[in-house]
Write a protein that holds these residues in place. Structure first.
Motif, PDB file in Angstrom:
ATOM      1  N   ILE A  59       0.879  -1.040   0.070  1.00 30.70           N
ATOM      2  CA  ILE A  59      -0.050   0.040   0.092  1.00 30.70           C
ATOM      3  C   ILE A  59       0.821   1.382  -0.123  1.00 30.70           C
ATOM      4  CG2 ILE A  59      -1.722   1.313   1.409  1.00 30.70           C
ATOM      5  CD1 ILE A  59      -2.978  -1.208   2.125  1.00 30.70           C
ATOM      6  N   LEU A  60       1.717   1.498   1.106  1.00 30.24           N
ATOM      7  CA  LEU A  60       2.785   2.461   1.003  1.00 30.24           C
ATOM      8  C   LEU A  60       3.426   2.847  -0.363  1.00 30.24           C
ATOM      9  CD1 LEU A  60       3.891   2.767   4.698  1.00 30.24           C
ATOM     10  CD2 LEU A  60       1.986   3.667   3.579  1.00 30.24           C
ATOM     11  N   ALA A  61       3.982   1.599  -1.065  1.00 26.54           N
ATOM     12  CA  ALA A  61       4.688   1.830  -2.155  1.00 26.54           C
ATOM     13  C   ALA A  61       3.640   2.433  -3.329  1.00 26.54           C
ATOM     14  CB  ALA A  61       5.026   0.401  -2.861  1.00 26.54           C
ATOM     15  N   GLY A  62       2.453   1.856  -3.192  1.00 26.06           N
ATOM     16  CA  GLY A  62       1.186   2.509  -4.065  1.00 26.06           C
ATOM     17  C   GLY A  62       0.862   3.992  -3.781  1.00 26.06           C
ATOM     18  N   LEU A  63       0.988   4.425  -2.529  1.00 25.68           N
ATOM     19  CA  LEU A  63       0.944   5.914  -2.167  1.00 25.68           C
ATOM     20  C   LEU A  63       2.033   6.664  -2.951  1.00 25.68           C
ATOM     21  CD1 LEU A  63      -0.823   7.922  -0.330  1.00 25.68           C
ATOM     22  CD2 LEU A  63       0.839   7.233   1.467  1.00 25.68           C
ATOM     23  N   ALA A  64       3.308   6.000  -2.532  1.00 24.96           N
ATOM     24  CA  ALA A  64       4.310   6.809  -3.437  1.00 24.96           C
ATOM     25  C   ALA A  64       4.244   6.938  -4.879  1.00 24.96           C
ATOM     26  CB  ALA A  64       5.710   6.089  -2.776  1.00 24.96           C
ATOM     27  N   ALA A  65       3.627   6.020  -5.353  1.00 28.14           N
ATOM     28  CA  ALA A  65       3.493   5.887  -7.180  1.00 28.14           C
ATOM     29  C   ALA A  65       2.270   6.659  -7.383  1.00 28.14           C
ATOM     30  CB  ALA A  65       3.518   4.508  -7.428  1.00 28.14           C
ATOM     31  N   ASP A  66       1.417   7.381  -6.553  1.00 20.15           N
ATOM     32  CA  ASP A  66       0.416   8.239  -6.756  1.00 20.15           C
ATOM     33  C   ASP A  66      -0.970   7.081  -7.032  1.00 20.15           C
ATOM     34  OD1 ASP A  66       1.455  10.727  -6.124  1.00 20.15           O
ATOM     35  OD2 ASP A  66       2.390  10.627  -8.154  1.00 20.15           O
ATOM     36  N   LYS A  67      -0.782   5.933  -6.991  1.00 21.19           N
ATOM     37  CA  LYS A  67      -1.871   5.206  -6.980  1.00 21.19           C
ATOM     38  C   LYS A  67      -2.944   5.395  -6.376  1.00 21.19           C
ATOM     39  CE  LYS A  67      -3.165  -0.075  -7.501  1.00 21.19           C
ATOM     40  NZ  LYS A  67      -2.665  -1.319  -7.411  1.00 21.19           N
ATOM     41  N   TYR A  68      -2.575   5.839  -4.877  1.00 20.01           N
ATOM     42  CA  TYR A  68      -3.673   6.370  -3.942  1.00 20.01           C
ATOM     43  C   TYR A  68      -3.190   7.702  -3.621  1.00 20.01           C
ATOM     44  CZ  TYR A  68      -3.608   1.186  -3.685  1.00 20.01           C
ATOM     45  OH  TYR A  68      -3.394  -0.205  -3.762  1.00 20.01           O
ATOM     46  N   GLU A  69      -4.306   8.285  -3.058  1.00 19.35           N
ATOM     47  CA  GLU A  69      -3.987   9.790  -2.561  1.00 19.35           C
ATOM     48  C   GLU A  69      -3.871   9.783  -0.906  1.00 19.35           C
ATOM     49  OE1 GLU A  69      -6.580  12.593  -5.482  1.00 19.35           O
ATOM     50  OE2 GLU A  69      -7.609  11.083  -4.658  1.00 19.35           O
ATOM     51  N   LEU A  70      -4.174   8.620  -0.379  1.00 21.44           N
ATOM     52  CA  LEU A  70      -4.246   8.490   1.103  1.00 21.44           C
ATOM     53  C   LEU A  70      -4.095   7.058   1.242  1.00 21.44           C
ATOM     54  CD1 LEU A  70      -6.330  10.479   3.443  1.00 21.44           C
ATOM     55  CD2 LEU A  70      -6.541   8.060   3.480  1.00 21.44           C
ATOM     56  N   ALA A  71      -3.701   6.538   2.389  1.00 21.44           N
ATOM     57  CA  ALA A  71      -3.678   5.288   3.044  1.00 21.44           C
ATOM     58  C   ALA A  71      -4.317   5.087   4.229  1.00 21.44           C
ATOM     59  CB  ALA A  71      -2.350   4.559   2.862  1.00 21.44           C
ATOM     60  N   MET A  72      -5.191   4.227   4.419  1.00 19.12           N
ATOM     61  CA  MET A  72      -5.929   4.322   6.027  1.00 19.12           C
ATOM     62  C   MET A  72      -6.118   2.712   6.006  1.00 19.12           C
ATOM     63  SD  MET A  72      -8.467   6.579   7.523  1.00 19.12           S
ATOM     64  CE  MET A  72      -9.126   6.628   9.269  1.00 19.12           C
ATOM     65  N   SER A  73      -4.995   2.025   6.684  1.00 17.95           N
ATOM     66  CA  SER A  73      -5.525   0.789   6.950  1.00 17.95           C
ATOM     67  C   SER A  73      -4.492  -0.025   8.155  1.00 17.95           C
ATOM     68  CB  SER A  73      -4.781  -0.010   5.713  1.00 17.95           C
ATOM     69  OG  SER A  73      -5.083  -1.337   5.659  1.00 17.95           O
ATOM     70  N   SER A  74      -4.986   0.772   9.433  1.00 16.08           N
ATOM     71  CA  SER A  74      -4.153   0.384  10.666  1.00 16.08           C
ATOM     72  C   SER A  74      -2.944   0.320  10.599  1.00 16.08           C
ATOM     73  CB  SER A  74      -4.684  -1.000  10.949  1.00 16.08           C
ATOM     74  OG  SER A  74      -6.276  -1.249  10.909  1.00 16.08           O
ATOM     75  N   PHE A  75      -2.304   1.575  10.090  1.00 14.04           N
ATOM     76  CA  PHE A  75      -0.724   1.424   9.849  1.00 14.04           C
ATOM     77  C   PHE A  75      -0.206   1.961  11.309  1.00 14.04           C
ATOM     78  CE2 PHE A  75      -1.589   1.925   5.258  1.00 14.04           C
ATOM     79  CZ  PHE A  75      -0.758   0.925   4.787  1.00 14.04           C
ATOM     80  N   SER A  76       0.746   1.283  11.816  1.00 17.82           N
ATOM     81  CA  SER A  76       1.092   1.747  13.242  1.00 17.82           C
ATOM     82  C   SER A  76       2.440   2.900  12.785  1.00 17.82           C
ATOM     83  CB  SER A  76       1.874   0.736  13.970  1.00 17.82           C
ATOM     84  OG  SER A  76       1.044  -0.250  14.376  1.00 17.82           O
ATOM     85  N   VAL A  77       2.448   3.975  13.514  1.00 21.35           N
ATOM     86  CA  VAL A  77       3.289   4.857  13.145  1.00 21.35           C
ATOM     87  C   VAL A  77       4.779   4.240  13.781  1.00 21.35           C
ATOM     88  CG1 VAL A  77       3.974   7.131  13.577  1.00 21.35           C
ATOM     89  CG2 VAL A  77       1.584   6.787  13.501  1.00 21.35           C
ATOM     90  N   ASN A  78       5.916   4.173  12.906  1.00 18.25           N
ATOM     91  CA  ASN A  78       7.018   4.307  13.365  1.00 18.25           C
ATOM     92  C   ASN A  78       8.175   4.762  12.666  1.00 18.25           C
ATOM     93  OD1 ASN A  78       7.490   2.458  10.843  1.00 18.25           O
ATOM     94  ND2 ASN A  78       6.819   0.927  11.737  1.00 18.25           N
ATOM     95  N   ALA A  79       9.195   4.916  13.059  1.00 21.65           N
ATOM     96  CA  ALA A  79      10.469   5.669  12.433  1.00 21.65           C
ATOM     97  C   ALA A  79      10.697   5.232  11.045  1.00 21.65           C
ATOM     98  CB  ALA A  79      11.648   5.406  13.365  1.00 21.65           C
ATOM     99  N   GLU A  80      10.673   4.142  10.518  1.00 19.72           N
ATOM    100  CA  GLU A  80      10.644   3.622   9.416  1.00 19.72           C
ATOM    101  C   GLU A  80       9.499   4.176   8.270  1.00 19.72           C
ATOM    102  OE1 GLU A  80      11.242  -0.563   6.524  1.00 19.72           O
ATOM    103  OE2 GLU A  80      10.722  -0.693   8.798  1.00 19.72           O
ATOM    104  N   ARG A  81       8.525   4.083   8.779  1.00 17.89           N
ATOM    105  CA  ARG A  81       7.445   4.888   7.878  1.00 17.89           C
ATOM    106  C   ARG A  81       7.505   6.202   7.670  1.00 17.89           C
ATOM    107  NH1 ARG A  81       3.179   0.269  10.167  1.00 17.89           N
ATOM    108  NH2 ARG A  81       3.684  -1.365   8.811  1.00 17.89           N
ATOM    109  N   LEU A  82       7.912   6.885   8.892  1.00 18.55           N
ATOM    110  CA  LEU A  82       7.825   8.200   8.815  1.00 18.55           C
ATOM    111  C   LEU A  82       8.883   8.736   7.831  1.00 18.55           C
ATOM    112  CD1 LEU A  82       7.114   8.999  12.599  1.00 18.55           C
ATOM    113  CD2 LEU A  82       5.559   9.634  10.647  1.00 18.55           C
ATOM    114  N   GLN A  83       9.950   8.036   7.439  1.00 16.22           N
ATOM    115  CA  GLN A  83      10.980   8.346   6.353  1.00 16.22           C
ATOM    116  C   GLN A  83      10.343   8.630   5.129  1.00 16.22           C
ATOM    117  OE1 GLN A  83      14.126   5.390   6.478  1.00 16.22           O
ATOM    118  NE2 GLN A  83      14.723   5.920   8.599  1.00 16.22           N
ATOM    119  N   THR A  84       9.353   8.076   4.691  1.00 22.76           N
ATOM    120  CA  THR A  84       8.870   8.112   3.550  1.00 22.76           C
ATOM    121  C   THR A  84       7.094   8.590   3.252  1.00 22.76           C
ATOM    122  OG1 THR A  84       7.907   5.503   3.767  1.00 22.76           O
ATOM    123  CG2 THR A  84       9.981   5.964   2.743  1.00 22.76           C
ATOM    124  N   VAL A  85       6.782   8.557   4.342  1.00 21.25           N
ATOM    125  CA  VAL A  85       5.305   9.099   4.272  1.00 21.25           C
ATOM    126  C   VAL A  85       4.866  10.112   5.710  1.00 21.25           C
ATOM    127  CG1 VAL A  85       4.131   7.378   3.040  1.00 21.25           C
ATOM    128  CG2 VAL A  85       4.221   7.158   5.701  1.00 21.25           C
TER     129      VAL A  85
END
Length: 310
Positions: free
Chosen positions: A120-146
């Motif tokens: 999903i997050l790769a799809g967000l980066a590729a503009d396949k999605y405008e937003l992602a909402m799927s029980s994503f836990s916030v962590n340092a790794e994810r905050l590097q890209t979104v």
């Protein structure tokens, strides 16, 4: 996710219900196993009152997003009670109701597209999605890209069969079959635990990874796994949906916020979403959605933040 994590939102099935699993690859059904699904089904049927558009927040949505009046949302719809497909084929859940309310605040319609959680997050980066909402836990790794807007807190829970026949805890999984969903924080957790096992001269954990959380659940109920790790709301939901076939061991651990994920550098879109979440908390809509899905108020937040510490 716990499913996170999805730290990712769960349904457990008998083998005969396999054809009805809600899978990340798009299979239909809610996977609840018939009569055991009553609480989830009734919750899904209860509407959440619509909320009014907030013109100030709507003005923060980038023009490119607002132009068509809708937001394309990436989501893995195998994670009840957070996001799943009900018996009628409708996408429902805590994240869905909250997402719809966020959209209403911003004068937009949220449209949910089912996808494998790990992509999903790769799809967000590729503009396949405008937003992602799927029980994503916030962590340092994810905050590097979104960017992530917090809206709930969940931990990881260990789910076992009723009575815990193997007398398992999160620290006694060496040599056991452990089911987890791909791409979640639970994979990282299980990997670290397995490494500790081998360092201590014990057998490694057999980590069984699946694309869909419903497949993880099935592994446990059909005794092909000794235990599963998933987000605390998901395991709690399993207990109610299986009339106690599954039980939770101990208390949730590694609690972290869930976050709505948005592409970095997208103007004031994150501020618009954060403002909408906060408005829903303040006007009581958020509490009504939590109650509808029987989510613990211990995970409720009183303040939504952009990129909070995980």
């Amino acid at each position: 996710m716990a499913c996170g994590t999805h730290i990712k939102v769960l349904i457990l099935l008998p083998a005969v219900a396999l054809a009805g699993l809600t899978a990340a690859c798009g299979a239909g059904g809610n996977g609840s196993g018939g009569a055991a699904a009553t609480s989830g089904s009734s919750a899904a049927a209860a509407p959440v009152p619509a909320v009014a558009k907030d013109d100030r927040l709507a003005a923060l949505v980038p023009a490119a997003v607002a132009a068509d009046g809708k937001v394309t949302v990436g989501q893995d719809q195998t994670y009840p009670p957070n996001e799943f497909v009900d018996e009628g084929g409708k996408v429902v859940g805590f994240d869905v109701d909250l997402g719809n309310a966020i959209g209403q605040k911003l004068g937009l319609t949220f449209e949910y597209q089912n996808a494998d959680f790990s992509g999903i997050l790769a799809g967000l980066a590729a503009d396949k999605y405008e937003l992602a909402m799927s029980s994503f836990s916030v962590n340092a790794e994810r905050l590097q890209t979104v960017d992530m807007v917090s809206y709930y807190k969940a931990g990881t829970s260990l789910g076992v069969l009723k009575g815990n026949p193997a007398n398992l805890t999160p620290d006694t999984l060496c040599g056991k079959n452990l089911a987890v969903q791909k791409g979640t924080v639970q994979v990282d957790d299980a990997t670290k635990r397995s490494e500790k096992c081998t360092q201590e001269g014990k057998p490694a954990i057999n980590i069984q990874q699946f694309q869909a959380q419903t497949d993880v659940n099935l592994q446990l109920t059909t005794r092909r796994s000794d235990a599963m790790l998933a987000d605390s709301p998901v395991v709690d939901y399993a207990v109610t949906q299986t009339n106690g076939q599954v039980e939770v061991v101990g208390q949730p651990y590694d609690t972290a916020p869930y976050g709505v994920a948005l592409k970095k550098g997208n103007g004031t879109f994150s501020q618009a979403v954060q403002g909408a979440v906060q408005a829903l908390i303040d006007d009581g809509t958020y509490g009504k959605i939590l109650a509808k899905w029987h989510l613990s108020t211990a995970g409720a937040v009183t303040k939504s933040d952009i990129n909070p510490a995980g």
